[in-house]
Write an enzyme that holds these catalytic residues in place. Structure first.
Site, PDB file in Angstrom:
ATOM      1  N   ASP A 183       0.839  -1.209   0.000  1.00  0.00           N
ATOM      2  CA  ASP A 183       0.000   0.000   0.000  1.00  0.00           C
ATOM      3  C   ASP A 183       0.871   1.256   0.000  1.00  0.00           C
ATOM      4  O   ASP A 183       1.779   1.386   0.836  1.00  0.00           O
ATOM      5  CB  ASP A 183      -0.850   0.021   1.283  1.00  0.00           C
TER       6      ASP A 183
ATOM      7  N   LYS B 171      -0.583  -0.396  -4.325  1.00  0.00           N
ATOM      8  CA  LYS B 171      -2.008  -0.016  -4.348  1.00  0.00           C
ATOM      9  C   LYS B 171      -2.121   1.443  -3.914  1.00  0.00           C
ATOM     10  O   LYS B 171      -1.396   1.883  -3.016  1.00  0.00           O
ATOM     11  CB  LYS B 171      -2.819  -0.915  -3.402  1.00  0.00           C
TER      12      LYS B 171
ATOM     13  N   GLU C 161     -14.253  -1.067  -1.577  1.00  0.00           N
ATOM     14  CA  GLU C 161     -14.466  -1.184  -0.126  1.00  0.00           C
ATOM     15  C   GLU C 161     -15.787  -0.522   0.276  1.00  0.00           C
ATOM     16  O   GLU C 161     -16.042   0.638  -0.068  1.00  0.00           O
ATOM     17  CB  GLU C 161     -13.292  -0.530   0.625  1.00  0.00           C
TER      18      GLU C 161
HETATM   19  O1  KIV Z   1      -4.978  -1.408   4.242  1.00  0.00           O
HETATM   20  C1  KIV Z   1      -5.755  -2.359   4.045  1.00  0.00           C
HETATM   21  O2  KIV Z   1      -5.774  -3.357   4.778  1.00  0.00           O
HETATM   22  C2  KIV Z   1      -6.652  -2.267   2.896  1.00  0.00           C
HETATM   23  C3  KIV Z   1      -7.710  -3.315   2.781  1.00  0.00           C
HETATM   24  C4  KIV Z   1      -8.791  -3.040   3.762  1.00  0.00           C
HETATM   25  C5  KIV Z   1      -8.227  -3.428   1.398  1.00  0.00           C
HETATM   26  O3  KIV Z   1      -6.525  -1.388   2.110  1.00  0.00           O
END
Ligand code: KIV
Length: 294
Positions: free
Chosen positions: A89, A118, A187
């Site tokens: 992320d 992401k 989400e």
């Molecule tokens: O950070 C995370 O765990 C997420 C998921 C909830 C998709 O982005």
């Protein structure tokens, strides 16, 4: 995607899984043991999510997590050498300032071991997506409830409940797919919206609180396993109660130490008799008061 081969899962394989029949599975993990468990369980993707902030680092929201935090945890996951694709992320503000910073931060996650990154947001993130793709890094989108926008959204709540906002999510998903994302997380949106998005784009949708009309599902590791005693949203299904099991295990250790039953003789390294005698002799000679060997 549940093949037992050790061939690593790649972003193109995930993209090509759209419409192949078998739903994709993604779970979060933040360290090497979590990555090994996710891999052994047969997931397709491990998301080192910025949910790290709350479930591991003890913050109240995801806004506190930095690129360095993400790098640290992605590297831990990558050291387990899992077969699933590792998606890292991009944290808040790591892709909002300039194309250069965006690419550098995405590259830092890849150097730590991510096979894709992401980011949150739709049409307004197309420029960031194209900059990252130019650096040959696959990008996963994230729409609906985007926790990095928590202040702008006014709280954690289901998104796309009105016609305009539902349409905006579909348009955002189309823009991300056209920009070259290989998949998109949806989400907290109504299942009808998730179905519309899933039908509208040719890349997989991965739902969390988005119902069953997605190409895959994702949940947070600590939520699935019941590692925390927190109020969980209704879309979480809990598959274990590890907090209770862990607390019970540690409590039994406390009791055994306090009652003197731990460690037992079997759990102890003993001196040989010969060494014990030599030690006794040494204690006599030096009068250091070494207790006789048992
Ligand atoms: O950070 C995370 O765990 C997420 C998921 C909830 C998709 O982005």
């Amino acid at each position: 995607m549940k093949s037992q081969t050790q061939v690593p899962v790649t972003a193109p394989r995930i993209r090509d899984a759209k419409g192949q029949g078998s739903p994709l599975v993604m779970v979060t993990a933040y360290d090497a043991p979590g990555a090994r468990i996710a891999d052994e369980a047969g997931v397709d993707m491990i998301l080192v999510g910025d949910s790290l902030a709350m479930v591991v680092l003890g913050y109240d929201d995801t806004l506190q997590v930095t690129t360095d935090d993400m790098v640290h945890h992605i590297a831990a996951v990558a050291r387990a050498k899992p077969r699933p694709l590792i998606v890292g992320d991009l944290p808040w503000l790591s892709y909002h300032v300039s194309r250069e910073e965006t690419v550098r931060n995405a590259a830092a996650l890849v150097r730590a071991g991510a096979g894709a990154v992401k980011l949150e947001g739709g049409r307004k993130r197309v420029d960031a997506v194209s900059a990252i793709l130019d650096a040959e890094i696959p990008v996963m989108g994230h729409l609906g409830l985007t926790p990095q926008s928590i202040h702008a959204l006014g709280g954690f709540r289901v998104q796309g409940k009105q016609l305009d906002s539902a349409r905006a999510i579909v348009d955002d998903a189309i823009a991300l797919a056209e920009a070259g994302c290989f998949a998109v997380v949806l989400e907290c949106v109504p299942d009808g919206v998730a179905r519309m998005v899933t039908d509208a784009i040719d890349i997989p949708t991965i739902g969390i609180g988005a119902g069953r009309h997605c190409d895959g599902q994702v949940l947070v590791y600590h939520d699935i396993l019941g590692l925390e005693d927190r109020n969980l949203p209704k879309f979480v299904r809990r598959y274990a109660d590890l907090r209770v099991a862990a607390t019970e295990g540690v409590s039994r250790f406390v009791e055994d130490v306090q009652s003197g039953t731990f460690p037992s003789s079997d759990e102890t390294y003993h001196m040989t008799d010969q060494m014990g005698e030599a030690f006794d002799l040494y204690a006599d000679v030096t009068s250091v008061g070494v207790p006789p060997a048992r």
